[in-house]
Design a protein around this motif. Structure first.
Motif, PDB file in Angstrom:
ATOM      1  N   PHE A   1      44.368  60.089  53.493  1.00 46.23           N
ATOM      2  CA  PHE A   1      43.982  60.592  52.118  1.00 46.23           C
ATOM      3  C   PHE A   1      45.223  61.372  52.150  1.00 46.23           C
ATOM      4  CE2 PHE A   1      42.276  63.908  49.709  1.00 46.23           C
ATOM      5  CZ  PHE A   1      42.733  63.352  48.444  1.00 46.23           C
ATOM      6  N   ASP A   2      46.408  61.115  50.510  1.00 48.55           N
ATOM      7  CA  ASP A   2      47.681  61.814  50.822  1.00 48.55           C
ATOM      8  C   ASP A   2      47.310  62.711  49.961  1.00 48.55           C
ATOM      9  OD1 ASP A   2      49.819  62.449  49.791  1.00 48.55           O
ATOM     10  OD2 ASP A   2      50.729  60.463  48.624  1.00 48.55           O
ATOM     11  N   TRP A   3      46.698  63.656  50.352  1.00 48.77           N
ATOM     12  CA  TRP A   3      45.973  65.040  50.128  1.00 48.77           C
ATOM     13  C   TRP A   3      47.267  65.673  48.939  1.00 48.77           C
ATOM     14  CZ3 TRP A   3      48.418  69.970  51.080  1.00 48.77           C
ATOM     15  CH2 TRP A   3      48.582  70.128  52.899  1.00 48.77           C
ATOM     16  N   ARG A   4      48.244  65.725  49.647  1.00 47.47           N
ATOM     17  CA  ARG A   4      49.532  66.582  49.142  1.00 47.47           C
ATOM     18  C   ARG A   4      49.657  66.503  47.477  1.00 47.47           C
ATOM     19  NH1 ARG A   4      52.474  69.952  52.071  1.00 47.47           N
ATOM     20  NH2 ARG A   4      52.348  68.721  54.627  1.00 47.47           N
ATOM     21  N   ARG A   5      49.921  64.959  47.383  1.00 50.82           N
ATOM     22  CA  ARG A   5      49.569  63.967  46.259  1.00 50.82           C
ATOM     23  C   ARG A   5      48.788  64.269  45.443  1.00 50.82           C
ATOM     24  NH1 ARG A   5      49.804  57.911  45.869  1.00 50.82           N
ATOM     25  NH2 ARG A   5      50.186  57.615  43.378  1.00 50.82           N
ATOM     26  N   TRP A   6      47.574  63.769  45.898  1.00 50.39           N
ATOM     27  CA  TRP A   6      46.636  64.025  45.376  1.00 50.39           C
ATOM     28  C   TRP A   6      46.398  65.509  44.633  1.00 50.39           C
ATOM     29  CZ3 TRP A   6      41.273  66.458  44.723  1.00 50.39           C
ATOM     30  CH2 TRP A   6      40.496  65.391  44.473  1.00 50.39           C
ATOM     31  N   CYS A   7      46.493  66.448  45.781  1.00 46.57           N
ATOM     32  CA  CYS A   7      46.083  67.751  44.808  1.00 46.57           C
ATOM     33  C   CYS A   7      47.287  68.104  43.477  1.00 46.57           C
ATOM     34  CB  CYS A   7      46.186  68.980  46.048  1.00 46.57           C
ATOM     35  SG  CYS A   7      45.401  69.355  47.321  1.00 46.57           S
TER      36      CYS A   7
ATOM     37  N   PRO B   1      44.588  74.810  40.084  1.00 45.38           N
ATOM     38  CA  PRO B   1      46.043  75.196  41.395  1.00 45.38           C
ATOM     39  C   PRO B   1      45.797  75.148  42.669  1.00 45.38           C
ATOM     40  CG  PRO B   1      45.243  77.605  40.234  1.00 45.38           C
ATOM     41  CD  PRO B   1      44.402  76.092  39.849  1.00 45.38           C
ATOM     42  N   GLU B   2      46.760  73.996  43.611  1.00 47.38           N
ATOM     43  CA  GLU B   2      46.743  73.139  44.552  1.00 47.38           C
ATOM     44  C   GLU B   2      45.904  73.953  45.537  1.00 47.38           C
ATOM     45  OE1 GLU B   2      50.743  71.814  45.482  1.00 47.38           O
ATOM     46  OE2 GLU B   2      50.130  71.280  47.010  1.00 47.38           O
ATOM     47  N   GLU B   3      46.440  75.384  46.258  1.00 45.06           N
ATOM     48  CA  GLU B   3      45.719  76.386  47.046  1.00 45.06           C
ATOM     49  C   GLU B   3      44.109  75.599  46.747  1.00 45.06           C
ATOM     50  OE1 GLU B   3      47.597  77.535  45.189  1.00 45.06           O
ATOM     51  OE2 GLU B   3      46.573  79.652  44.365  1.00 45.06           O
ATOM     52  N   GLU B   4      43.587  75.598  45.048  1.00 48.31           N
ATOM     53  CA  GLU B   4      41.858  75.985  45.391  1.00 48.31           C
ATOM     54  C   GLU B   4      42.016  74.134  45.436  1.00 48.31           C
ATOM     55  OE1 GLU B   4      41.800  78.652  41.582  1.00 48.31           O
ATOM     56  OE2 GLU B   4      40.957  76.837  41.096  1.00 48.31           O
TER      57      GLU B   4
END
Ligand code: GLN
Length: 275
Positions: free
Chosen positions: A16-22, A28-31
């Motif tokens: 899962f490409d979580w960086r791209r998805w977030c 906010p990305e941290e959420e």
């Protein structure tokens, strides 16, 4: 952003490409990262390795992110909050445990003698009673709250830990009883205070607001607590920053060893007094 799929891969063999998805979510990305880790029940260190999600997990995550976008508190979405090493179940109807309140638990635990009786007034989710009960099974704990909704969460969190739970306004359920320690995180926010949109309107007003100066409940607690304390018993209460002087003045006639403790943000946070 439009070309990034709203729901990530459903292929369990593809990481899962979580960086791209977030980065593509409108929160906010941290959420998004917090929700992802809560969903997978993984520590942050897991993000260093490739992540695989099932189709069900990706759909759930997308649903969670959508709820956050609509303004729900993160812990209401995941259904749990971390507090003093405890996992506390939360949702609409109870205040989300705050890290500052861990200081209240520390202060209450400090100097608690074996066999002591402790009252957790306005217990909300039950987080304070739970944290103390797990560390001090030798202490008898009673938890009270006026809100039926909050008590549903408290009863769930306190099941099997030997805490007695009663419904009622402040000291009403413990008329005639006395304790070695009363701890309380009362509502103490000024009615007109500006709060984040995921707090005001989401968490219960009754757990937050207490009149124009935020002191309506605290005035009652300071005046009524001594009648429910054994000689030498302590009141340990969370307060709002800037309320220390006013509460010290209110408490002086009723308590000795009055102290205001600051939290790690250097804000006045805990009142302590001894009968
Ligand atoms: N600390 C909470 C807040 O700022 C208030 C909690 C309370 O009133 N006990 O949202």
């Amino acid at each position: 952003m439009s070309r990034v799929p709203r729901v990530a891969t459903t292929d369990p063999a593809t990481p899962f490409d979580w960086r791209r998805w977030c980065a593509a979510q409108a929160i906010p990305e941290e959420e998004t990262r917090y929700l992802l880790l809560e969903l997978l029940r993984l520590p942050p260190s897991a993000l260093a390795a490739p992540l695989y999600l099932t189709g069900r997990q990706t759909r759930r995550l997308a649903g969670w992110v959508a709820r956050r976008r609509r303004g729900a508190p993160l812990q209401y979405i995941t259904g749990r909050a971390h507090f003093f090493g405890e996992m506390v179940r939360v949702g609409p109807g109870c205040l989300v445990p705050r890290p500052e309140t861990e200081l209240l638990v520390e202060r209450a635990l400090d100097g608690l003698e074996g066999g002591a009786r402790l009252l957790d007034l306005a217990t909300g989710s039950g987080c304070i009673a739970l944290a103390i009960a797990h560390r001090r099974p030798d202490v008898q704990i009673v938890a009270t709250d006026r809100s039926a909704a909050a008590l549903t969460w408290a009863r769930r969190n306190l099941r099997g830990v030997g805490v007695t739970v009663h419904r009622g306004d402040l000291f009403a359920p413990v008329a005639g009883e006395r304790f070695d320690c009363i701890c309380c995180n009362p509502p103490y926010v000024e009615e007109r205070a500006i709060l984040p949109s995921d707090v005001r309107g989401c968490e219960p007003d009754a757990a937050l607001f207490s009149g124009m100066d935020g002191l309506d409940h605290i005035r009652r607690i300071v005046a009524e607590a001594p009648a429910h304390l054994l000689p030498g018993g302590r009141l340990i209460m969370e307060i709002g920053t800037g309320q220390g002087d006013a509460i010290t003045r209110l408490a002086r006639p009723h308590f000795t060893e009055v102290a205001i403790h600051r939290d790690y943000g250097n804000h006045e946070r805990i009142f302590a007094g001894r009968r």
